[in-house]
Design an enzyme around this catalytic site. Sequence first.
Site, PDB file in Angstrom:
ATOM      1  CE  LYS A   1      -4.374  -1.112   1.834  1.00 25.94           C
ATOM      2  NZ  LYS A   1      -4.783  -0.982   0.310  1.00 25.94           N
TER       3      LYS A   1
ATOM      4  CG  ASN B   1       0.253  -0.244  -4.446  1.00 25.58           C
ATOM      5  OD1 ASN B   1       1.590  -0.764  -5.321  1.00 25.58           O
ATOM      6  ND2 ASN B   1      -0.489  -1.251  -4.095  1.00 25.58           N
TER       7      ASN B   1
ATOM      8  CD  GLU C   1      -0.363  -3.229   3.209  1.00 24.10           C
ATOM      9  OE1 GLU C   1      -1.184  -4.040   2.663  1.00 24.10           O
ATOM     10  OE2 GLU C   1       0.663  -2.897   2.712  1.00 24.10           O
TER      11      GLU C   1
ATOM     12  CB  THR D   1     -13.000   5.077  -1.188  1.00 21.68           C
ATOM     13  OG1 THR D   1     -12.841   4.008  -0.245  1.00 21.68           O
ATOM     14  CG2 THR D   1     -12.241   6.249  -1.019  1.00 21.68           C
ATOM     15  CG  LEU D   2     -19.230   5.418  -1.090  1.00 25.79           C
ATOM     16  CD1 LEU D   2     -20.434   6.170  -1.184  1.00 25.79           C
ATOM     17  CD2 LEU D   2     -19.417   4.393   0.449  1.00 25.79           C
ATOM     18  N   GLY D   3     -16.280   2.677  -3.968  1.00 27.04           N
ATOM     19  CA  GLY D   3     -15.893   1.970  -5.195  1.00 27.04           C
ATOM     20  C   GLY D   3     -16.741   2.310  -6.578  1.00 27.04           C
TER      21      GLY D   3
ATOM     22  CG  ASP E   1      -2.909   1.008  -2.296  1.00 26.01           C
ATOM     23  OD1 ASP E   1      -3.378   1.592  -1.223  1.00 26.01           O
ATOM     24  OD2 ASP E   1      -2.697  -0.066  -2.562  1.00 26.01           O
TER      25      ASP E   1
ATOM     26  N   GLY F   1      -2.243  -5.022 -12.260  1.00 25.71           N
ATOM     27  CA  GLY F   1      -1.038  -4.908 -11.298  1.00 25.71           C
ATOM     28  C   GLY F   1      -1.415  -3.852 -10.330  1.00 25.71           C
TER      29      GLY F   1
ATOM     30  CB  SER G   1      -2.338  -0.351 -12.198  1.00 22.64           C
ATOM     31  OG  SER G   1      -2.839  -0.227 -10.887  1.00 22.64           O
TER      32      SER G   1
END
Length: 327
Positions: free
Chosen positions: A39, A42, A137, A227-229, A267, A304, A308
């Site tokens: 994380k 990224n 992390e 964050t809600l996708g 991320d 990735g 990405s």
Amino acid sequence: MARVVVVGSFNVDHVWRAPRPPHPGETLAGEYASGPGGKGFNQAVAARRAGADTLFLCALGDDAGGALARSLAQQDGITLGAAPSAAPTGTAGIYVDDAGRNSIVIGAGANADLDRAFIDSRADALGAAAVVLAQLESPLDAVEQALLSARAGGAVTMLNPAPANAACTGGLLAASDVITPNETEFAALLASHAGGRLDPDQIAAMDDASLHAQCRCLLPHGTVVVTLGAAGAFVSHPDGARRGDAASFQRAPAEAVRPIDTTGAGDAFNGALAAGLATAPGAAFIEHVRYAIQVAGLSTERRGAAASMPWRAEVLQRFDPAARPEK
């Protein structure tokens, strides 16, 4: 360029793609790839590619994984501050299904050796930053110390309380000006710190006033971005500290994308948001959120994790250039 400091993890990702994750005792045929992740890394790559001068503080082993981190940081123009570790560089095993969803197992390795002494040795850099971004992390006492050092120097402190299974302390929340949980992380934080009980799958459908009230219970002094996708993101500020926004709470919709791999999308969002706050501090907060959503969306169209993360020019080419605040 303004300085973002990211404090966190670097992993070598081992990725298997299959129609679905295997059941216990089952063997599936799939495709394998390996690449950089973690994380922290990224988010550092996302911040750098979004236009911010970026320092990444981490812990690395003296092995091929550590050499990979150093090489890739140099390629992207990221300044690297790495604590040495006798443990192997961190690793992650990732399964990605046909819908682009992922399941991840992490081996902390050297990441567990990022300690307060190393963070204290970088206090000047943390205090001089515009934004300091961290996740869960890495050892939590080191993360908290990094946020406290940053705040002492006047930096905006930003915590991505991920992964959801990591225990976020009250001290970490108190040291954070901005937190960015997803639905699962938000529900877990409410249960642990505010006595709330929410079903993560129902959060996106909540009415805005109720969701705002829950955010204020969780972090009364700071900004919460849930964050809600595919539903975008929800932003909640204290009434007296709206960070340039006209309203205390509002939603930002997701962009239409064609996802093939969601690994690292959160991320991408966090790194881009930190970069926006650092490089265009006078712009409304919601404009930075909208840009971060675009960065995250575009990242899902690539395979990735760190690899990405899109560059700023790619985001502007794909989406409305007016959505990116100017410096």
